[in-house]
Design an enzyme around this catalytic site. Structure first.
Site, mmCIF file in Angstrom:
data_model
loop_
_atom_site.group_PDB
_atom_site.id
_atom_site.type_symbol
_atom_site.label_atom_id
_atom_site.label_comp_id
_atom_site.label_asym_id
_atom_site.label_seq_id
_atom_site.Cartn_x
_atom_site.Cartn_y
_atom_site.Cartn_z
ATOM 1 N N ASN A 30 0.861 -1.190 0.000
ATOM 2 C CA ASN A 30 0.000 0.000 0.000
ATOM 3 C C ASN A 30 0.896 1.238 0.000
ATOM 4 O O ASN A 30 2.102 1.136 0.236
ATOM 5 C CB ASN A 30 -0.952 -0.013 1.193
ATOM 6 N N GLY A 38 -2.734 -9.847 3.400
ATOM 7 C CA GLY A 38 -2.458 -10.490 2.111
ATOM 8 C C GLY A 38 -1.008 -10.827 1.904
ATOM 9 O O GLY A 38 -0.291 -11.209 2.846
ATOM 10 N N ASP A 40 1.421 -8.859 1.229
ATOM 11 C CA ASP A 40 2.249 -7.870 1.928
ATOM 12 C C ASP A 40 2.568 -8.366 3.350
ATOM 13 O O ASP A 40 3.742 -8.413 3.766
ATOM 14 C CB ASP A 40 1.469 -6.541 1.959
ATOM 15 N N GLY A 129 -6.691 -8.930 -4.529
ATOM 16 C CA GLY A 129 -7.154 -9.362 -3.207
ATOM 17 C C GLY A 129 -7.924 -8.235 -2.556
ATOM 18 O O GLY A 129 -9.033 -7.888 -2.986
HETATM 19 N N1 AR6 Z 1 1.854 -15.763 -2.194
HETATM 20 C C1 AR6 Z 1 1.259 -15.439 -3.365
HETATM 21 N N2 AR6 Z 1 0.096 -14.773 -3.423
HETATM 22 C C2 AR6 Z 1 -0.496 -14.429 -2.264
HETATM 23 C C3 AR6 Z 1 0.053 -14.708 -0.990
HETATM 24 C C4 AR6 Z 1 1.297 -15.421 -0.991
HETATM 25 N N3 AR6 Z 1 1.915 -15.731 0.137
HETATM 26 N N4 AR6 Z 1 -0.789 -14.218 -0.049
HETATM 27 C C5 AR6 Z 1 -1.839 -13.658 -0.700
HETATM 28 N N5 AR6 Z 1 -1.674 -13.788 -2.023
HETATM 29 P P1 AR6 Z 1 -3.528 -8.780 -1.733
HETATM 30 P P2 AR6 Z 1 -3.875 -6.266 -3.219
HETATM 31 C C6 AR6 Z 1 -2.508 -13.327 -3.147
HETATM 32 O O1 AR6 Z 1 -4.748 -8.536 -0.941
HETATM 33 O O2 AR6 Z 1 -5.206 -6.694 -3.733
HETATM 34 C C7 AR6 Z 1 -2.491 -5.534 1.704
HETATM 35 O O3 AR6 Z 1 -3.056 -5.429 2.967
HETATM 36 C C8 AR6 Z 1 -3.968 -13.085 -2.930
HETATM 37 O O4 AR6 Z 1 -4.683 -14.311 -2.960
HETATM 38 O O5 AR6 Z 1 -2.323 -9.302 -1.023
HETATM 39 O O6 AR6 Z 1 -2.907 -5.619 -4.178
HETATM 40 C C9 AR6 Z 1 -1.573 -4.364 1.353
HETATM 41 O O7 AR6 Z 1 -0.957 -3.829 2.507
HETATM 42 C C10 AR6 Z 1 -4.308 -12.222 -4.154
HETATM 43 O O8 AR6 Z 1 -4.499 -13.049 -5.291
HETATM 44 O O9 AR6 Z 1 -3.030 -7.437 -2.511
HETATM 45 C C11 AR6 Z 1 -2.499 -3.393 0.719
HETATM 46 O O10 AR6 Z 1 -3.157 -2.591 1.685
HETATM 47 C C12 AR6 Z 1 -3.021 -11.439 -4.399
HETATM 48 O O11 AR6 Z 1 -2.018 -12.066 -3.572
HETATM 49 C C13 AR6 Z 1 -3.510 -4.250 0.018
HETATM 50 O O12 AR6 Z 1 -3.530 -5.492 0.728
HETATM 51 C C14 AR6 Z 1 -3.092 -9.974 -4.048
HETATM 52 O O13 AR6 Z 1 -3.910 -9.793 -2.905
HETATM 53 C C15 AR6 Z 1 -3.131 -4.559 -1.408
HETATM 54 O O14 AR6 Z 1 -4.162 -5.272 -2.031
#
Ligand code: AR6
Length: 180
Positions: A30, A38, A40, A129
């Site tokens: 973010n 997620g 991050d 996500g």
């Molecule tokens: N390995 C691979 N993919 C993953 C993992 C992992 N270990 N964990 C989750 N995913 P998101 P965004 C996938 O929410 O939508 C955070 O809080 C997940 O299933 O991580 O860009 C940040 O701090 C999804 O397909 O990222 C920001 O505030 C993908 O990663 C916000 O979320 C992205 O989901 C960013 O949101």
């Protein structure tokens, strides 16, 4: 699946981004670079506190990171030497520049990796996500941006998409097959 695109191996698999043995993994961060949920959260948890220390230094120096931009830190305790932090757009219906910002997030991550001599890199599915970008559309942008880059520029030896579950994997694989 694995396919050779020009000089670059494009790999699309299911897995955990934090466990990849590549020079850099890309974080879907973010703007405040303060960690979160997620992927991050998983990266900061697996990589330890050093990554957050470096993120805070960056924000102190240049302020928060606008969507579409990218910065680099070390990888802390990860197998990857580096983490590239980028910020995808929050989905607000599709008429708020989301597609351009998502494309920029991939492009700027690749550019920054290249500037740092990184030849192997792994991406998650940015913005799909917590940021709620529709998966099919996000996959199309992610793949077309990476494909355009590696067709024009032979710098990378490997680019991976590490997808967290089978449904996401299927969307990316299907999309990729229709594009290469
Ligand atoms: N390995 C691979 N993919 C993953 C993992 C992992 N270990 N964990 C989750 N995913 P998101 P965004 C996938 O929410 O939508 C955070 O809080 C997940 O299933 O991580 O860009 C940040 O701090 C999804 O397909 O990222 C920001 O505030 C993908 O990663 C916000 O979320 C992205 O989901 C960013 O949101």
């Amino acid at each position: 699946m694995k396919s050779l695109v020009a000089q670059t191996e494009l790999v699309i698999v299911q897995g955990d981004l934090t466990q990849q043995e590549v020079e850099a993994i890309v974080n879907a961060a973010n703007s405040r670079l303060m960690g979160g949920g997620g992927v991050d959260g998983a990266i900061h948890k697996a990589g330890g506190p050093q990554i957050l220390v470096e993120c805070k230094e960056i924000v102190n120096r240049q302020g928060s990171l606008p969507p579409g931009e990218a910065v680099i830190t070390s990888g802390g305790n990860l197998k990857s030497a580096y983490v590239i932090h980028t910020v995808g757009p929050i989905w607000r219906g599709g008429n708020n520049n989301e597609a351009v910002l998502l494309k920029n997030a991939y492009n700027n991550s690749l550019k920054l990796a290249k500037e740092n001599g990184i030849k192997t890199i792994a991406f998650p599915s940015i913005s799909t996500g917590a940021y709620a970008y529709p998966l099919e559309q996000a996959a199309e942008i992610a793949l077309s941006t990476v494909l355009d880059f590696i067709k024009k520029d032979t710098h990378f030896s490997e680019v991976r998409f590490i997808l967290f579950n089978e449904d996401i994997l299927n969307v990316y694989q299907k999309k990729c097959l229709s594009m290469i």
